[in-house]
Scaffold this motif. Structure first.
Motif, mmCIF file in Angstrom:
data_model
loop_
_atom_site.group_PDB
_atom_site.id
_atom_site.type_symbol
_atom_site.label_atom_id
_atom_site.label_comp_id
_atom_site.label_asym_id
_atom_site.label_seq_id
_atom_site.Cartn_x
_atom_site.Cartn_y
_atom_site.Cartn_z
ATOM 1 N N ASN A 260 0.778 -1.289 0.182
ATOM 2 C CA ASN A 260 0.072 0.246 -0.077
ATOM 3 C C ASN A 260 0.918 1.413 0.019
ATOM 4 O O ASN A 260 0.667 2.208 -0.462
ATOM 5 C CB ASN A 260 -0.891 0.053 1.435
ATOM 6 N N VAL A 261 2.187 1.220 0.763
ATOM 7 C CA VAL A 261 2.941 2.303 1.028
ATOM 8 C C VAL A 261 3.539 2.519 -0.522
ATOM 9 O O VAL A 261 3.552 3.708 -1.170
ATOM 10 C CB VAL A 261 4.080 2.450 1.778
ATOM 11 N N GLU A 262 3.905 1.478 -1.222
ATOM 12 C CA GLU A 262 4.458 1.289 -2.647
ATOM 13 C C GLU A 262 3.551 1.879 -3.474
ATOM 14 O O GLU A 262 4.048 2.967 -4.256
ATOM 15 C CB GLU A 262 5.133 0.133 -2.952
ATOM 16 N N PHE A 263 2.239 1.635 -3.427
ATOM 17 C CA PHE A 263 1.270 2.210 -4.515
ATOM 18 C C PHE A 263 0.928 3.608 -4.292
ATOM 19 O O PHE A 263 0.998 4.409 -4.943
ATOM 20 C CB PHE A 263 0.128 1.304 -4.291
ATOM 21 N N LEU A 264 0.916 4.260 -2.928
ATOM 22 C CA LEU A 264 0.520 5.445 -2.701
ATOM 23 C C LEU A 264 1.517 6.342 -3.015
ATOM 24 O O LEU A 264 1.470 7.388 -3.790
ATOM 25 C CB LEU A 264 0.576 5.542 -1.055
ATOM 26 N N LEU A 265 2.831 5.941 -2.984
ATOM 27 C CA LEU A 265 4.040 6.835 -3.193
ATOM 28 C C LEU A 265 4.233 6.853 -4.742
ATOM 29 O O LEU A 265 4.597 8.223 -5.436
ATOM 30 C CB LEU A 265 5.457 6.284 -2.722
ATOM 31 N N THR A 266 3.867 5.754 -5.556
ATOM 32 C CA THR A 266 4.013 5.720 -6.864
ATOM 33 C C THR A 266 2.847 6.591 -7.687
ATOM 34 O O THR A 266 3.078 7.472 -8.494
ATOM 35 C CB THR A 266 3.747 4.174 -7.488
ATOM 36 N N GLU A 267 1.731 6.582 -6.885
ATOM 37 C CA GLU A 267 0.611 7.462 -7.553
ATOM 38 C C GLU A 267 0.893 8.887 -7.372
ATOM 39 O O GLU A 267 0.676 9.729 -7.913
ATOM 40 C CB GLU A 267 -0.838 6.850 -7.071
ATOM 41 N N LEU A 268 1.421 9.299 -6.113
ATOM 42 C CA LEU A 268 1.664 10.582 -5.867
ATOM 43 C C LEU A 268 2.924 11.180 -6.473
ATOM 44 O O LEU A 268 2.947 12.286 -6.993
ATOM 45 C CB LEU A 268 2.181 10.528 -4.155
ATOM 46 N N ALA A 269 3.688 10.253 -6.833
ATOM 47 C CA ALA A 269 4.788 10.769 -7.673
ATOM 48 C C ALA A 269 4.574 11.152 -9.147
ATOM 49 O O ALA A 269 5.236 11.618 -9.930
ATOM 50 C CB ALA A 269 6.070 9.474 -7.778
ATOM 51 N N LYS A 270 3.358 10.727 -9.442
ATOM 52 C CA LYS A 270 2.723 11.115 -10.889
ATOM 53 C C LYS A 270 2.061 12.400 -11.240
ATOM 54 O O LYS A 270 1.716 12.946 -12.181
ATOM 55 C CB LYS A 270 1.787 9.860 -11.404
ATOM 56 N N THR B 208 7.679 18.198 -8.462
ATOM 57 C CA THR B 208 8.344 19.320 -8.241
ATOM 58 C C THR B 208 8.755 19.550 -6.905
ATOM 59 O O THR B 208 9.752 19.808 -6.658
ATOM 60 C CB THR B 208 7.562 20.493 -8.658
ATOM 61 N N ARG B 209 7.796 19.541 -5.884
ATOM 62 C CA ARG B 209 8.242 19.545 -4.502
ATOM 63 C C ARG B 209 9.228 18.529 -4.160
ATOM 64 O O ARG B 209 10.512 18.909 -3.482
ATOM 65 C CB ARG B 209 7.080 19.417 -3.696
ATOM 66 N N LEU B 210 9.197 17.289 -4.418
ATOM 67 C CA LEU B 210 10.213 16.224 -4.316
ATOM 68 C C LEU B 210 11.533 16.742 -4.735
ATOM 69 O O LEU B 210 12.541 16.437 -3.991
ATOM 70 C CB LEU B 210 9.841 14.998 -4.725
ATOM 71 N N ARG B 211 11.670 17.056 -6.106
ATOM 72 C CA ARG B 211 12.855 17.553 -6.522
ATOM 73 C C ARG B 211 13.634 18.568 -5.715
ATOM 74 O O ARG B 211 14.582 18.568 -5.305
ATOM 75 C CB ARG B 211 12.731 18.106 -8.013
ATOM 76 N N GLU B 212 12.630 19.522 -5.002
ATOM 77 C CA GLU B 212 13.053 20.575 -4.460
ATOM 78 C C GLU B 212 13.952 20.095 -2.833
ATOM 79 O O GLU B 212 14.969 20.464 -2.514
ATOM 80 C CB GLU B 212 12.151 21.502 -4.014
ATOM 81 N N LEU B 213 12.978 19.031 -2.706
ATOM 82 C CA LEU B 213 13.465 18.528 -1.222
ATOM 83 C C LEU B 213 14.675 17.856 -1.192
ATOM 84 O O LEU B 213 15.514 17.557 -0.601
ATOM 85 C CB LEU B 213 12.197 17.799 -0.705
ATOM 86 N N LEU B 214 14.918 16.916 -2.401
ATOM 87 C CA LEU B 214 15.989 15.943 -2.546
ATOM 88 C C LEU B 214 17.168 16.688 -3.035
ATOM 89 O O LEU B 214 18.349 16.089 -3.415
ATOM 90 C CB LEU B 214 15.483 14.770 -3.486
ATOM 91 N N GLY B 215 16.911 17.900 -3.608
ATOM 92 C CA GLY B 215 18.093 18.593 -4.213
ATOM 93 C C GLY B 215 18.483 18.325 -5.564
ATOM 94 O O GLY B 215 19.524 18.434 -6.160
#
Length: 69
Positions: A46-56, A62-69
């Motif tokens: 479920n965590v994998e599914f949630l993260l995969t869908e959010l990443a779409k 954009t925010r993940l790129r900002e956070l991860l540098g």
């Protein structure tokens, strides 16, 4: 006619009328512990599914790129 309480308002159900998941399962003769174990086993998928869908979602990307540098 069957009365179905409006569950959108918690105040419609008194604490005496409410029941726990275990109590509900007992009422239906369902093994509560097996449901809990199955949900725990499904957790990583479920965590994998949630993260995969959010990443779409572009703003999330954009925010993940900002956070991860």
């Amino acid at each position: 006619m069957l009365h179905i309480p409006d569950i959108s308002r918690v105040s419609d159900i008194s604490i005496d009328e409410a029941m726990t998941g275990r109590e509900f399962c007992d009422l239906l003769e369902i093994d509560y512990d097996s449901i809990v174990r199955a949900r725990q086993a499904d957790g990583p998928d479920n965590v994998e599914f949630l993260l995969t869908e959010l990443a779409k979602i572009e703003p999330i990307q954009t925010r993940l790129r900002e956070l991860l540098g």
